[in-house]
Design a protein around this motif. Structure first.
Motif, PDB file in Angstrom:
ATOM      1  N   LEU A   1      14.824 -36.672 -52.418  1.00  0.00           N
ATOM      2  CA  LEU A   1      13.688 -37.310 -51.759  1.00  0.00           C
ATOM      3  C   LEU A   1      13.773 -37.166 -50.242  1.00  0.00           C
ATOM      4  CD1 LEU A   1      13.342 -40.553 -53.897  1.00  0.00           C
ATOM      5  CD2 LEU A   1      11.698 -38.693 -53.738  1.00  0.00           C
ATOM      6  N   LEU A   2      14.964 -37.328 -49.696  1.00  0.00           N
ATOM      7  CA  LEU A   2      15.117 -37.197 -48.247  1.00  0.00           C
ATOM      8  C   LEU A   2      14.854 -35.769 -47.775  1.00  0.00           C
ATOM      9  CD1 LEU A   2      18.289 -39.393 -47.626  1.00  0.00           C
ATOM     10  CD2 LEU A   2      15.975 -39.857 -46.796  1.00  0.00           C
ATOM     11  N   VAL A   3      15.451 -34.789 -48.468  1.00  0.00           N
ATOM     12  CA  VAL A   3      15.338 -33.397 -48.025  1.00  0.00           C
ATOM     13  C   VAL A   3      14.053 -32.753 -48.524  1.00  0.00           C
ATOM     14  CG1 VAL A   3      16.396 -31.109 -48.176  1.00  0.00           C
ATOM     15  CG2 VAL A   3      17.825 -33.114 -47.813  1.00  0.00           C
ATOM     16  N   GLY A   4      13.765 -32.923 -49.810  1.00  0.00           N
ATOM     17  CA  GLY A   4      12.620 -32.233 -50.399  1.00  0.00           C
ATOM     18  C   GLY A   4      11.292 -32.894 -50.116  1.00  0.00           C
ATOM     19  N   ALA A   5      11.221 -34.207 -50.284  1.00  0.00           N
ATOM     20  CA  ALA A   5       9.936 -34.893 -50.158  1.00  0.00           C
ATOM     21  C   ALA A   5       9.669 -35.401 -48.746  1.00  0.00           C
ATOM     22  CB  ALA A   5       9.871 -36.053 -51.146  1.00  0.00           C
ATOM     23  N   SER A   6      10.717 -35.833 -48.050  1.00  0.00           N
ATOM     24  CA  SER A   6      10.509 -36.429 -46.730  1.00  0.00           C
ATOM     25  C   SER A   6      10.695 -35.453 -45.592  1.00  0.00           C
ATOM     26  CB  SER A   6      11.453 -37.620 -46.547  1.00  0.00           C
ATOM     27  OG  SER A   6      11.187 -38.589 -47.541  1.00  0.00           O
ATOM     28  N   GLY A   7      11.220 -34.281 -45.893  1.00  0.00           N
ATOM     29  CA  GLY A   7      11.317 -33.241 -44.881  1.00  0.00           C
ATOM     30  C   GLY A   7      12.462 -33.384 -43.892  1.00  0.00           C
ATOM     31  N   PHE A   8      13.454 -34.205 -44.192  1.00  0.00           N
ATOM     32  CA  PHE A   8      14.596 -34.317 -43.299  1.00  0.00           C
ATOM     33  C   PHE A   8      15.488 -33.098 -43.471  1.00  0.00           C
ATOM     34  CE2 PHE A   8      13.579 -38.887 -43.591  1.00  0.00           C
ATOM     35  CZ  PHE A   8      13.564 -39.202 -42.240  1.00  0.00           C
ATOM     36  N   SER A   9      16.160 -32.723 -42.414  1.00  0.00           N
ATOM     37  CA  SER A   9      17.147 -31.647 -42.504  1.00  0.00           C
ATOM     38  C   SER A   9      18.350 -32.199 -43.272  1.00  0.00           C
ATOM     39  CB  SER A   9      17.587 -31.202 -41.106  1.00  0.00           C
ATOM     40  OG  SER A   9      18.336 -32.240 -40.479  1.00  0.00           O
ATOM     41  N   TYR A  10      19.211 -31.305 -43.733  1.00  0.00           N
ATOM     42  CA  TYR A  10      20.419 -31.758 -44.423  1.00  0.00           C
ATOM     43  C   TYR A  10      21.248 -32.672 -43.513  1.00  0.00           C
ATOM     44  CZ  TYR A  10      19.657 -28.459 -48.250  1.00  0.00           C
ATOM     45  OH  TYR A  10      19.138 -27.789 -49.328  1.00  0.00           O
ATOM     46  N   GLU A  11      21.307 -32.333 -42.239  1.00  0.00           N
ATOM     47  CA  GLU A  11      22.082 -33.121 -41.283  1.00  0.00           C
ATOM     48  C   GLU A  11      21.502 -34.529 -41.146  1.00  0.00           C
ATOM     49  OE1 GLU A  11      20.892 -30.017 -40.670  1.00  0.00           O
ATOM     50  OE2 GLU A  11      22.759 -28.875 -40.629  1.00  0.00           O
ATOM     51  N   GLU A  12      20.182 -34.616 -40.992  1.00  0.00           N
ATOM     52  CA  GLU A  12      19.548 -35.930 -40.868  1.00  0.00           C
ATOM     53  C   GLU A  12      19.705 -36.736 -42.149  1.00  0.00           C
ATOM     54  OE1 GLU A  12      15.788 -34.975 -37.885  1.00  0.00           O
ATOM     55  OE2 GLU A  12      15.673 -34.324 -39.972  1.00  0.00           O
ATOM     56  N   ALA A  13      19.506 -36.095 -43.290  1.00  0.00           N
ATOM     57  CA  ALA A  13      19.644 -36.793 -44.572  1.00  0.00           C
ATOM     58  C   ALA A  13      21.064 -37.281 -44.775  1.00  0.00           C
ATOM     59  CB  ALA A  13      19.221 -35.870 -45.719  1.00  0.00           C
TER      60      ALA A  13
ATOM     61  N   GLU B   1      23.138 -38.102 -42.449  1.00  0.00           N
ATOM     62  CA  GLU B   1      23.333 -39.240 -41.550  1.00  0.00           C
ATOM     63  C   GLU B   1      22.706 -40.505 -42.138  1.00  0.00           C
ATOM     64  OE1 GLU B   1      21.991 -40.578 -37.090  1.00  0.00           O
ATOM     65  OE2 GLU B   1      22.389 -38.447 -37.430  1.00  0.00           O
ATOM     66  N   ILE B   2      21.508 -40.383 -42.682  1.00  0.00           N
ATOM     67  CA  ILE B   2      20.836 -41.533 -43.286  1.00  0.00           C
ATOM     68  C   ILE B   2      21.645 -42.068 -44.459  1.00  0.00           C
ATOM     69  CG2 ILE B   2      18.807 -42.244 -44.641  1.00  0.00           C
ATOM     70  CD1 ILE B   2      17.184 -40.242 -42.874  1.00  0.00           C
ATOM     71  N   ALA B   3      22.162 -41.163 -45.296  1.00  0.00           N
ATOM     72  CA  ALA B   3      22.904 -41.569 -46.496  1.00  0.00           C
ATOM     73  C   ALA B   3      24.356 -41.906 -46.201  1.00  0.00           C
ATOM     74  CB  ALA B   3      22.827 -40.466 -47.548  1.00  0.00           C
ATOM     75  N   GLY B   4      24.820 -41.577 -45.008  1.00  0.00           N
ATOM     76  CA  GLY B   4      26.193 -41.885 -44.647  1.00  0.00           C
ATOM     77  C   GLY B   4      27.211 -41.039 -45.392  1.00  0.00           C
ATOM     78  N   CYS B   5      26.917 -39.742 -45.536  1.00  0.00           N
ATOM     79  CA  CYS B   5      27.832 -38.845 -46.237  1.00  0.00           C
ATOM     80  C   CYS B   5      27.933 -37.530 -45.470  1.00  0.00           C
ATOM     81  CB  CYS B   5      27.368 -38.606 -47.676  1.00  0.00           C
ATOM     82  SG  CYS B   5      25.836 -37.664 -47.814  1.00  0.00           S
ATOM     83  N   PRO B   6      28.944 -36.709 -45.782  1.00  0.00           N
ATOM     84  CA  PRO B   6      29.054 -35.405 -45.116  1.00  0.00           C
ATOM     85  C   PRO B   6      27.889 -34.482 -45.498  1.00  0.00           C
ATOM     86  CG  PRO B   6      31.128 -36.014 -46.191  1.00  0.00           C
ATOM     87  CD  PRO B   6      30.094 -36.999 -46.638  1.00  0.00           C
ATOM     88  N   ILE B   7      27.618 -33.521 -44.632  1.00  0.00           N
ATOM     89  CA  ILE B   7      26.515 -32.582 -44.855  1.00  0.00           C
ATOM     90  C   ILE B   7      26.720 -31.800 -46.145  1.00  0.00           C
ATOM     91  CG2 ILE B   7      25.364 -30.516 -43.949  1.00  0.00           C
ATOM     92  CD1 ILE B   7      26.054 -31.611 -41.123  1.00  0.00           C
ATOM     93  N   GLY B   8      27.944 -31.367 -46.402  1.00  0.00           N
ATOM     94  CA  GLY B   8      28.240 -30.618 -47.620  1.00  0.00           C
ATOM     95  C   GLY B   8      27.929 -31.413 -48.873  1.00  0.00           C
ATOM     96  N   THR B   9      28.222 -32.709 -48.827  1.00  0.00           N
ATOM     97  CA  THR B   9      27.918 -33.584 -49.958  1.00  0.00           C
ATOM     98  C   THR B   9      26.410 -33.670 -50.166  1.00  0.00           C
ATOM     99  OG1 THR B   9      29.925 -34.878 -49.551  1.00  0.00           O
ATOM    100  CG2 THR B   9      28.195 -35.929 -50.873  1.00  0.00           C
ATOM    101  N   MET B  10      25.664 -33.771 -49.064  1.00  0.00           N
ATOM    102  CA  MET B  10      24.204 -33.848 -49.156  1.00  0.00           C
ATOM    103  C   MET B  10      23.648 -32.558 -49.759  1.00  0.00           C
ATOM    104  SD  MET B  10      21.383 -35.470 -48.902  1.00  0.00           S
ATOM    105  CE  MET B  10      22.038 -36.971 -48.210  1.00  0.00           C
ATOM    106  N   LYS B  11      24.142 -31.410 -49.304  1.00  0.00           N
ATOM    107  CA  LYS B  11      23.674 -30.129 -49.837  1.00  0.00           C
ATOM    108  C   LYS B  11      23.974 -30.033 -51.330  1.00  0.00           C
ATOM    109  CE  LYS B  11      23.902 -27.450 -45.576  1.00  0.00           C
ATOM    110  NZ  LYS B  11      24.522 -26.311 -44.876  1.00  0.00           N
ATOM    111  N   SER B  12      25.153 -30.472 -51.717  1.00  0.00           N
ATOM    112  CA  SER B  12      25.543 -30.451 -53.128  1.00  0.00           C
ATOM    113  C   SER B  12      24.646 -31.355 -53.962  1.00  0.00           C
ATOM    114  CB  SER B  12      27.004 -30.880 -53.248  1.00  0.00           C
ATOM    115  OG  SER B  12      27.379 -30.982 -54.594  1.00  0.00           O
ATOM    116  N   ARG B  13      24.378 -32.552 -53.460  1.00  0.00           N
ATOM    117  CA  ARG B  13      23.521 -33.498 -54.190  1.00  0.00           C
ATOM    118  C   ARG B  13      22.118 -32.929 -54.376  1.00  0.00           C
ATOM    119  NH1 ARG B  13      25.111 -39.247 -51.247  1.00  0.00           N
ATOM    120  NH2 ARG B  13      27.207 -39.421 -52.174  1.00  0.00           N
TER     121      ARG B  13
END
Length: 182
Positions: free
Chosen positions: A128-140, A142-154
């Motif tokens: 939802l953060l990356v696909g629907a809301s248009g946040f970059s992986y870095e911003e997402a 930061e919002i989720a409080g996890c590393p960028i690699g974890t966000m990309k994996s999720r």
């Protein structure tokens, strides 16, 4: 009768910026919770918290990311609180009591919404953060409080899960139509 106190220029600028992100917050909340009424409550609470904490917001920074983090944190708090309570989810009960129409139906928004709700919460939030809301992986991240690699994996896993669920739904619908035709 005293005159109304006029808002400061900073408050007025903050108010306008906050109002501009409300539709995005609602879409994010709707995706997280799957319920319009709960999403509206989440957005209202996030807006109140943002307004109350407006002195901590730094003008010129990313208002969307800041308010999404507030909404996300409130949503997680509500989830923790609701684990201790047992409520009947009227939306789920209604869906169980309704029969699907016999007409052929292409993939609908409801199918996507249903598939989103089946995702693990972390994956749903990420897509939802990356696909629907248009946040970059870095911003997402930061919002989720996890590393960028974890966000990309999720996000990658969520997309794969969604594709699999939606494909399975199509196969199940074809099987149901075939059985009815027999």
């Amino acid at each position: 009768m005293p005159d109304r106190i006029s808002p400061s220029a900073a408050d007025e600028g903050f108010r306008k910026e906050l109002l501009s992100v409300l539709p995005h917050l609602r879409a994010f909340a709707r995706g997280l919770s799957g319920r319009a009424d709960f999403a509206d409550d989440l957005v209202q609470e996030a807006a109140i918290k943002a307004w109350t904490a407006r002195e901590r917001y730094q003008a010129g920074t990313n208002m969307r990311a800041w308010t999404f983090a507030i909404l996300r944190n409130h949503y997680l708090s509500e989830l923790r609180r609701s684990r201790r309570q047992t409520d009947l989810d009227e939306g789920v009960v209604e869906k169980m009591l309704v029969m699907d129409a016999d007409q052929e139906a292409p993939l609908h928004l409801n199918d996507m919404e249903g598939a989103l709700q089946k995702l693990a919460p972390e994956r749903r939030e990420a897509v939802l953060l990356v696909g629907a809301s248009g946040f970059s992986y870095e911003e997402a991240a930061e919002i989720a409080g996890c590393p960028i690699g974890t966000m990309k994996s999720r996000v990658a896993r969520a997309r794969a899960d969604l594709a699999r669920m939606l494909d399975e739904d199509d196969v199940q619908q074809v099987e149901v139509r075939t059985r009815k035709a027999s």
